[in-house]
Design a protein around this motif. Structure first.
Motif, PDB file in Angstrom:
ATOM      1  N   MET A 275      34.453  80.712  41.461  1.00 30.67           N
ATOM      2  CA  MET A 275      35.102  80.522  42.744  1.00 30.67           C
ATOM      3  C   MET A 275      36.564  80.931  42.552  1.00 30.67           C
ATOM      4  O   MET A 275      37.203  80.581  41.576  1.00 30.67           O
ATOM      5  N   ALA A 276      37.052  81.614  43.521  1.00 29.50           N
ATOM      6  CA  ALA A 276      38.437  82.107  43.448  1.00 29.50           C
ATOM      7  C   ALA A 276      39.400  80.942  43.596  1.00 29.50           C
ATOM      8  O   ALA A 276      39.108  79.937  44.244  1.00 29.50           O
ATOM      9  N   GLY A 277      40.570  81.051  43.007  1.00 31.36           N
ATOM     10  CA  GLY A 277      41.565  80.000  43.034  1.00 31.36           C
ATOM     11  C   GLY A 277      42.032  79.660  44.429  1.00 31.36           C
ATOM     12  O   GLY A 277      42.282  78.501  44.749  1.00 31.36           O
ATOM     13  N   SER A 278      42.172  80.668  45.321  1.00 28.59           N
ATOM     14  CA  SER A 278      42.646  80.388  46.675  1.00 28.59           C
ATOM     15  C   SER A 278      41.590  79.619  47.481  1.00 28.59           C
ATOM     16  O   SER A 278      41.942  78.778  48.307  1.00 28.59           O
ATOM     17  N   THR A 279      40.311  79.852  47.240  1.00 29.04           N
ATOM     18  CA  THR A 279      39.248  79.125  47.941  1.00 29.04           C
ATOM     19  C   THR A 279      39.264  77.657  47.495  1.00 29.04           C
ATOM     20  O   THR A 279      39.110  76.752  48.329  1.00 29.04           O
ATOM     21  N   PHE A 280      39.445  77.437  46.210  1.00 29.84           N
ATOM     22  CA  PHE A 280      39.522  76.073  45.705  1.00 29.84           C
ATOM     23  C   PHE A 280      40.711  75.334  46.304  1.00 29.84           C
ATOM     24  O   PHE A 280      40.591  74.166  46.705  1.00 29.84           O
ATOM     25  N   ASN A 281      41.838  75.994  46.419  1.00 33.09           N
ATOM     26  CA  ASN A 281      43.025  75.378  47.006  1.00 33.09           C
ATOM     27  C   ASN A 281      42.800  75.024  48.471  1.00 33.09           C
ATOM     28  O   ASN A 281      43.237  73.963  48.941  1.00 33.09           O
ATOM     29  N   LYS A 282      42.114  75.898  49.222  1.00 36.46           N
ATOM     30  CA  LYS A 282      41.838  75.632  50.640  1.00 36.46           C
ATOM     31  C   LYS A 282      40.941  74.400  50.785  1.00 36.46           C
ATOM     32  O   LYS A 282      41.178  73.535  51.649  1.00 36.46           O
ATOM     33  N   ILE A 283      39.893  74.298  49.960  1.00 39.81           N
ATOM     34  CA  ILE A 283      38.975  73.146  50.036  1.00 39.81           C
ATOM     35  C   ILE A 283      39.725  71.867  49.668  1.00 39.81           C
ATOM     36  O   ILE A 283      39.604  70.838  50.347  1.00 39.81           O
ATOM     37  N   PHE A 284      40.518  71.904  48.603  1.00 42.84           N
ATOM     38  CA  PHE A 284      41.284  70.737  48.175  1.00 42.84           C
ATOM     39  C   PHE A 284      42.262  70.301  49.255  1.00 42.84           C
ATOM     40  O   PHE A 284      42.390  69.104  49.539  1.00 42.84           O
ATOM     41  N   MET A 285      42.954  71.230  49.880  1.00 47.94           N
ATOM     42  CA  MET A 285      43.911  70.885  50.939  1.00 47.94           C
ATOM     43  C   MET A 285      43.204  70.317  52.162  1.00 47.94           C
ATOM     44  O   MET A 285      43.732  69.413  52.821  1.00 47.94           O
ATOM     45  N   ALA A 286      42.004  70.809  52.505  1.00 48.51           N
ATOM     46  CA  ALA A 286      41.250  70.277  53.640  1.00 48.51           C
ATOM     47  C   ALA A 286      40.858  68.820  53.386  1.00 48.51           C
ATOM     48  O   ALA A 286      40.986  67.960  54.274  1.00 48.51           O
ATOM     49  N   ILE A 287      40.409  68.526  52.162  1.00 51.46           N
ATOM     50  CA  ILE A 287      40.030  67.150  51.817  1.00 51.46           C
ATOM     51  C   ILE A 287      41.255  66.249  51.819  1.00 51.46           C
ATOM     52  O   ILE A 287      41.219  65.129  52.352  1.00 51.46           O
ATOM     53  N   LEU A 288      42.339  66.709  51.266  1.00 48.73           N
ATOM     54  CA  LEU A 288      43.580  65.934  51.232  1.00 48.73           C
ATOM     55  C   LEU A 288      44.100  65.665  52.639  1.00 48.73           C
ATOM     56  O   LEU A 288      44.505  64.545  52.971  1.00 48.73           O
ATOM     57  N   THR A 289      44.043  66.660  53.517  1.00 50.23           N
ATOM     58  CA  THR A 289      44.496  66.501  54.898  1.00 50.23           C
ATOM     59  C   THR A 289      43.624  65.494  55.641  1.00 50.23           C
ATOM     60  O   THR A 289      44.137  64.627  56.364  1.00 50.23           O
ATOM     61  N   ALA A 290      42.300  65.566  55.463  1.00 51.23           N
ATOM     62  CA  ALA A 290      41.387  64.634  56.143  1.00 51.23           C
ATOM     63  C   ALA A 290      41.639  63.204  55.673  1.00 51.23           C
ATOM     64  O   ALA A 290      41.634  62.254  56.479  1.00 51.23           O
ATOM     65  N   THR A 291      41.907  63.027  54.385  1.00 58.52           N
ATOM     66  CA  THR A 291      42.177  61.698  53.851  1.00 58.52           C
ATOM     67  C   THR A 291      43.477  61.139  54.411  1.00 58.52           C
ATOM     68  O   THR A 291      43.542  59.976  54.830  1.00 58.52           O
ATOM     69  N   LEU A 292      44.501  61.951  54.466  1.00 58.69           N
ATOM     70  CA  LEU A 292      45.779  61.496  55.013  1.00 58.69           C
ATOM     71  C   LEU A 292      45.671  61.160  56.500  1.00 58.69           C
ATOM     72  O   LEU A 292      46.246  60.166  56.959  1.00 58.69           O
ATOM     73  N   VAL A 293      44.944  61.961  57.265  1.00 57.00           N
ATOM     74  CA  VAL A 293      44.754  61.684  58.691  1.00 57.00           C
ATOM     75  C   VAL A 293      44.038  60.352  58.873  1.00 57.00           C
ATOM     76  O   VAL A 293      44.414  59.530  59.722  1.00 57.00           O
ATOM     77  N   ALA A 294      43.010  60.089  58.060  1.00 57.41           N
ATOM     78  CA  ALA A 294      42.271  58.834  58.168  1.00 57.41           C
ATOM     79  C   ALA A 294      43.167  57.639  57.819  1.00 57.41           C
ATOM     80  O   ALA A 294      43.132  56.607  58.509  1.00 57.41           O
ATOM     81  N   LEU A 295      43.968  57.760  56.768  1.00 57.69           N
ATOM     82  CA  LEU A 295      44.860  56.667  56.384  1.00 57.69           C
ATOM     83  C   LEU A 295      45.906  56.380  57.460  1.00 57.69           C
ATOM     84  O   LEU A 295      46.145  55.224  57.819  1.00 57.69           O
ATOM     85  N   PHE A 296      46.533  57.442  57.976  1.00 49.60           N
ATOM     86  CA  PHE A 296      47.551  57.238  59.008  1.00 49.60           C
ATOM     87  C   PHE A 296      46.951  56.750  60.316  1.00 49.60           C
ATOM     88  O   PHE A 296      47.579  55.974  61.037  1.00 49.60           O
ATOM     89  N   ALA A 297      45.728  57.156  60.637  1.00 50.54           N
ATOM     90  CA  ALA A 297      45.076  56.685  61.859  1.00 50.54           C
ATOM     91  C   ALA A 297      44.867  55.172  61.780  1.00 50.54           C
ATOM     92  O   ALA A 297      45.104  54.450  62.755  1.00 50.54           O
ATOM     93  N   GLY A 298      44.444  54.679  60.612  1.00 47.53           N
ATOM     94  CA  GLY A 298      44.268  53.240  60.432  1.00 47.53           C
ATOM     95  C   GLY A 298      45.589  52.501  60.528  1.00 47.53           C
ATOM     96  O   GLY A 298      45.676  51.453  61.163  1.00 47.53           O
TER      97      GLY A 298
END
Length: 179
Positions: A1-24
């Motif tokens: 897997m290319a490094g940029s694809t891994f970074n995109k997936i990691f950032m999507a997961i990190l963003t979803a986690t932060l949105v969930a925490l701040f929503a609570g």
């Protein structure tokens, strides 16, 4: 897997986690929930207070079957005993199975079947299998004879018990008279 694809997936997961925490966090700030100080629901009782007891409640006695026996249908009782046939035989001179043969049980002594390995509790029972003893035992064998080996939940409806007892009454050379 290319490094940029891994970074995109990691950032999507990190963003979803932060949105969930701040929503609570923001929802608690907006709604101001209040929590009870005790985790209990109080039920107010009028009158005296009943102190809790450690002793279990005594099991309720089954409804009497004697008044229903005259009108009970032995054929219906025979149908109800189909479940009993897995452990008991009903014919005269029939073999004992997991449970004893039930021919002639009404009016007979407890632990009546010769050669059957009854529990000590059943052997210790005094008297005979009269209509009300059978009623109590068929309603709940573990209460009727505490310590019995019989694993059966019992028949809850008094009409069903009356029908079964009426059928068991017919399983004799000379049936016991009705009360």
């Amino acid at each position: 897997m290319a490094g940029s694809t891994f970074n995109k997936i990691f950032m999507a997961i990190l963003t979803a986690t932060l949105v969930a925490l701040f929503a609570g966090f923001f929802s608690r700030k907006l709604m101001h929930p209040t929590y009870p100080t005790e985790r209990a629901y109080k039920v107010e009782v009028q009158g005296g207070s009943a102190a809790p007891t450690d002793a279990p409640a005594a099991p309720a006695e089954p409804d009497p079957v004697t008044p229903l026996l005259a009108a009970a249908d032995p054929a219906a009782g025979q149908k109800l005993t189909k479940a009993c046939a897995a452990c008991h035989s009903f014919e005269k001179g029939g073999a004992n199975k997991v449970g004893p043969n039930l021919w002639g049980i009404v009016g007979n002594k407890h632990a009546h079947a010769e050669g059957f390995a009854y529990s000590d509790a059943m052997k210790a029972q005094e008297g005979t299998w009269d209509y009300e003893h059978l009623n109590k035992f068929i309603a709940n064998p573990k209460v009727g004879v505490p310590g019995t080996k019989m694993n059966f939940a019992g028949l809850k409806k008094v009409e069903d018990r009356a029908a079964v007892i009426a059928y068991l009454r017919t399983l004799a050379d000379s049936p016991v008279p009705l009360p």
